[in-house]
Scaffold this active site. Structure first.
Site, PDB file in Angstrom:
ATOM      1  N   CYS A   1       0.820  -1.229   0.000  1.00 40.05           N
ATOM      2  CA  CYS A   1       0.000   0.000   0.000  1.00 40.05           C
ATOM      3  C   CYS A   1       0.844   1.264   0.000  1.00 40.05           C
ATOM      4  O   CYS A   1       0.329   2.346  -0.281  1.00 40.05           O
ATOM      5  CB  CYS A   1      -0.942  -0.003   1.200  1.00 40.05           C
ATOM      6  SG  CYS A   1      -1.996  -1.466   1.252  1.00 40.05           S
TER       7      CYS A   1
ATOM      8  N   HIS B   1      -3.162   7.105   2.097  1.00 40.70           N
ATOM      9  CA  HIS B   1      -3.632   5.772   1.722  1.00 40.70           C
ATOM     10  C   HIS B   1      -4.999   5.549   2.373  1.00 40.70           C
ATOM     11  O   HIS B   1      -5.218   5.915   3.529  1.00 40.70           O
ATOM     12  CB  HIS B   1      -2.635   4.721   2.178  1.00 40.70           C
ATOM     13  CG  HIS B   1      -3.136   3.331   2.028  1.00 40.70           C
ATOM     14  ND1 HIS B   1      -3.698   2.876   0.851  1.00 40.70           N
ATOM     15  CD2 HIS B   1      -3.196   2.290   2.900  1.00 40.70           C
ATOM     16  CE1 HIS B   1      -4.076   1.621   1.009  1.00 40.70           C
ATOM     17  NE2 HIS B   1      -3.780   1.238   2.241  1.00 40.70           N
TER      18      HIS B   1
ATOM     19  N   ASN C   1     -10.236  -0.217   0.170  1.00 44.91           N
ATOM     20  CA  ASN C   1      -8.770  -0.148   0.161  1.00 44.91           C
ATOM     21  C   ASN C   1      -8.262  -0.760  -1.149  1.00 44.91           C
ATOM     22  O   ASN C   1      -8.392  -1.964  -1.359  1.00 44.91           O
ATOM     23  CB  ASN C   1      -8.246  -0.927   1.382  1.00 44.91           C
ATOM     24  CG  ASN C   1      -6.736  -0.906   1.487  1.00 44.91           C
ATOM     25  OD1 ASN C   1      -6.038  -0.573   0.525  1.00 44.91           O
ATOM     26  ND2 ASN C   1      -6.224  -1.277   2.640  1.00 44.91           N
TER      27      ASN C   1
HETATM   28  O1  UT7 Z   1      -3.558  -1.137   3.770  1.00 46.97           O
HETATM   29  C1  UT7 Z   1      -3.263  -1.648   5.033  1.00 46.97           C
HETATM   30  C2  UT7 Z   1      -4.101  -2.836   5.149  1.00 46.97           C
HETATM   31  N1  UT7 Z   1      -4.889  -3.097   6.258  1.00 46.97           N
HETATM   32  C3  UT7 Z   1      -5.398  -2.239   7.152  1.00 46.97           C
HETATM   33  O2  UT7 Z   1      -5.183  -1.074   7.193  1.00 46.97           O
HETATM   34  C4  UT7 Z   1      -6.315  -2.863   8.161  1.00 46.97           C
HETATM   35  C5  UT7 Z   1      -6.187  -2.231   9.516  1.00 46.97           C
HETATM   36  N2  UT7 Z   1      -7.177  -2.807  10.426  1.00 46.97           N
HETATM   37  C6  UT7 Z   1      -8.473  -2.485  10.374  1.00 46.97           C
HETATM   38  O3  UT7 Z   1      -8.901  -1.715   9.533  1.00 46.97           O
HETATM   39  C7  UT7 Z   1      -9.360  -3.060  11.444  1.00 46.97           C
HETATM   40  O4  UT7 Z   1      -8.572  -3.704  12.409  1.00 46.97           O
HETATM   41  C8  UT7 Z   1     -10.429  -4.036  10.898  1.00 46.97           C
HETATM   42  C9  UT7 Z   1     -11.472  -3.289  10.084  1.00 46.97           C
HETATM   43  C10 UT7 Z   1      -9.801  -5.134  10.073  1.00 46.97           C
HETATM   44  C11 UT7 Z   1     -11.163  -4.688  12.083  1.00 46.97           C
HETATM   45  O5  UT7 Z   1     -11.762  -3.678  12.882  1.00 46.97           O
HETATM   46  P1  UT7 Z   1     -11.511  -3.640  14.452  1.00 46.97           P
HETATM   47  O6  UT7 Z   1     -12.300  -2.531  14.990  1.00 46.97           O
HETATM   48  O7  UT7 Z   1     -10.023  -3.637  14.698  1.00 46.97           O
HETATM   49  O8  UT7 Z   1     -12.150  -4.981  14.913  1.00 46.97           O
HETATM   50  P2  UT7 Z   1     -11.492  -6.145  15.778  1.00 46.97           P
HETATM   51  O9  UT7 Z   1     -10.601  -6.969  14.964  1.00 46.97           O
HETATM   52  O10 UT7 Z   1     -10.983  -5.575  17.074  1.00 46.97           O
HETATM   53  O11 UT7 Z   1     -12.792  -7.002  16.100  1.00 46.97           O
HETATM   54  C12 UT7 Z   1     -13.861  -6.503  16.935  1.00 46.97           C
HETATM   55  C13 UT7 Z   1     -15.013  -7.489  16.858  1.00 46.97           C
HETATM   56  C14 UT7 Z   1     -14.582  -8.924  17.050  1.00 46.97           C
HETATM   57  O12 UT7 Z   1     -15.612  -9.617  17.726  1.00 46.97           O
HETATM   58  P3  UT7 Z   1     -15.495  -9.888  19.311  1.00 46.97           P
HETATM   59  O13 UT7 Z   1     -14.222 -10.659  19.497  1.00 46.97           O
HETATM   60  O14 UT7 Z   1     -15.455  -8.532  19.960  1.00 46.97           O
HETATM   61  O15 UT7 Z   1     -16.732 -10.667  19.604  1.00 46.97           O
HETATM   62  C15 UT7 Z   1     -14.521  -9.438  15.628  1.00 46.97           C
HETATM   63  O16 UT7 Z   1     -14.691 -10.834  15.552  1.00 46.97           O
HETATM   64  O17 UT7 Z   1     -15.633  -7.400  15.575  1.00 46.97           O
HETATM   65  C16 UT7 Z   1     -15.664  -8.703  14.980  1.00 46.97           C
HETATM   66  N3  UT7 Z   1     -15.524  -8.544  13.544  1.00 46.97           N
HETATM   67  C17 UT7 Z   1     -16.565  -8.328  12.736  1.00 46.97           C
HETATM   68  N4  UT7 Z   1     -17.880  -8.214  12.984  1.00 46.97           N
HETATM   69  C18 UT7 Z   1     -18.692  -7.980  11.935  1.00 46.97           C
HETATM   70  C19 UT7 Z   1     -14.388  -8.553  12.790  1.00 46.97           C
HETATM   71  N5  UT7 Z   1     -14.690  -8.351  11.498  1.00 46.97           N
HETATM   72  C20 UT7 Z   1     -16.027  -8.209  11.442  1.00 46.97           C
HETATM   73  C21 UT7 Z   1     -16.934  -7.984  10.391  1.00 46.97           C
HETATM   74  N6  UT7 Z   1     -18.251  -7.863  10.683  1.00 46.97           N
HETATM   75  N7  UT7 Z   1     -16.521  -7.825   9.114  1.00 46.97           N
END
Ligand code: UT7
Length: 343
Positions: free
Chosen positions: A113, A237, A267
């Site tokens: 990225c 980005h 993204n």
């Molecule tokens: O170009 C660089 C590439 N990547 C990035 O920049 C990604 C950077 N990371 C992110 O954007 C975020 O970490 C994500 C969008 C991937 C995830 O968001 P988050 O707020 O960090 O969520 P999390 O991983 O802390 O998960 C929170 C909860 C979890 O459930 P529990 O354990 O609290 O019950 C996940 O299982 O949200 C759940 N979860 C979802 N729920 C609904 C994770 N993905 C999803 C989903 N829909 N798509």
């Protein structure tokens, strides 16, 4: 920049987006996710899906050359930033060379990225060695790399391409400051085996992304002798709206000065910064003399920032062929949001 004997400037830009739209509702149909969760946690509503990396690179490159009014044969180098090429060999840039009839060399850059900003900085470096014109493209088909059943990555990524033309000018040119970096100890945090699908530790990538963005952008501004408040337009980005907001706040750059296209394109990795630059140009947010800060981060973990003075005349309004003209309404599209952030 100090010590540079010959500089460059951006004289053309162009974007390419596949026609097919994948909405959050489409994802709800087969993933344990909701439109509300995706919008709240990422800021994304829809992404474009389809085409090939080569076709997106060619279309974006052709548009940038046309905008610049440049004969493709006069291009001395094509740089394509991509981490989702159609083939391992040859480079995507070789197909672009053939399709557009560019002269000189052709090379792919994989900085994930951060790749487009890496390539942009390389282009300015090539100008210093005597190359007159460089076509710099970021093009990706990231949706081919995601596991459709993985809700942490399938919701984030989209496909697209963007490009700029950098041309040599007398004097130091428009590149005011840069910062490039990589911490390979984080390689496992966002990875994809050849022929495989992406794995990502989202939380850790998020944490590092904010930190890298703030440090790298700050370092590039320091080298340019500028303060955050001197940034007229931030072209970051597009990974997650919360990353952008946190980075703006910590950098001390009014978020209204940041251009965001994430809502409609997701993204698109190396394509996201040139796509977003094209949107800024098409919506009248870039003016001659503006200091534009580009900052990218991603797999590696790698990061790259560049401060560039915008030398091109105020961009023409969006025209019918501009892919952004086909996007859904709702993206801020005027100077109002910039002046709003000046207070
Ligand atoms: O170009 C660089 C590439 N990547 C990035 O920049 C990604 C950077 N990371 C992110 O954007 C975020 O970490 C994500 C969008 C991937 C995830 O968001 P988050 O707020 O960090 O969520 P999390 O991983 O802390 O998960 C929170 C909860 C979890 O459930 P529990 O354990 O609290 O019950 C996940 O299982 O949200 C759940 N979860 C979802 N729920 C609904 C994770 N993905 C999803 C989903 N829909 N798509």
């Amino acid at each position: 920049m100090a010590g540079v004997t010959r500089g460059g400037t951006i004289i053309g830009w162009g974007a390419a987006l596949p026609d097919r739209v994948r909405t959050n509702a489409d994802l709800e149909a087969h993933l344990a996710t909701t439109d509300a969760w995706i919008r709240e946690r990422t800021g994304i509503r829809e992404r474009r899906v389809g085409s090939s990396t080569t076709d997106l690179a060619v279309d974006a490159g052709r548009a940038a050359l046309a905008r610049a009014g440049v004969d493709p044969a006069s291009v001395g180098m094509v740089l394509v930033a991509t981490c989702s090429p159609d083939q391992a060999l040859p480079a995507t840039a070789a197909h672009v060379q053939r399709a557009l009839g560019t002269g000189g060399g052709a090379l792919d850059v994989n900085g994930a990225c951060a790749g487009f900003v890496y390539a942009l900085v390389c282009a300015f470096g090539l100008v210093a060695t005597g190359v007159e014109r460089i076509l710099v493209i970021g093009a990706e088909t990231m949706t081919r790399l995601v596991d459709d059943t993985d809700r942490t990555t399938a919701i984030l990524f989209g496909d697209g391409g963007g490009a700029v033309v950098v041309e040599a000018v007398d004097g130091p040119g428009a590149l005011l400051g840069t910062d490039l970096g990589c911490d390979g100890s984080g390689a496992h945090l966002l990875a994809c085996e050849v022929g495989g699908t992406m794995v990502m530790d989202g939380r850790e990538v998020f944490r590092r992304a904010v930190r890298a963005t703030v440090r790298s952008a700050g370092a590039a501004l320091d080298r340019a002798g500028l303060r955050p408040d001197d940034v007229d337009v931030l072209v970051p980005h597009q990974a997650n709206a919360r990353i952008l907001d946190a980075a703006c706040e910590r950098l001390g750059i009014a978020s209204a000065r940041a251009v965001s296209t994430l809502e409609h394109s997701g993204n698109t990795s190396a394509a996201s910064i040139p796509l977003t630059l094209c949107h800024a140009a098409a919506t009248g947010r870039l003016h001659p003399g503006d200091r534009v800060l580009f900052v990218g981060f991603g797999a590696g973990m790698s990061w790259a920032s560049a401060v560039v003075r915008w030398d091109a005349p105020a961009a023409a309004a969006m025209h019918a062929g501009d892919p952004w003209a086909t996007m859904s309404a709702g993206i801020p599209s005027s100077d109002e949001d910039r002046t709003g952030g000046d207070t």
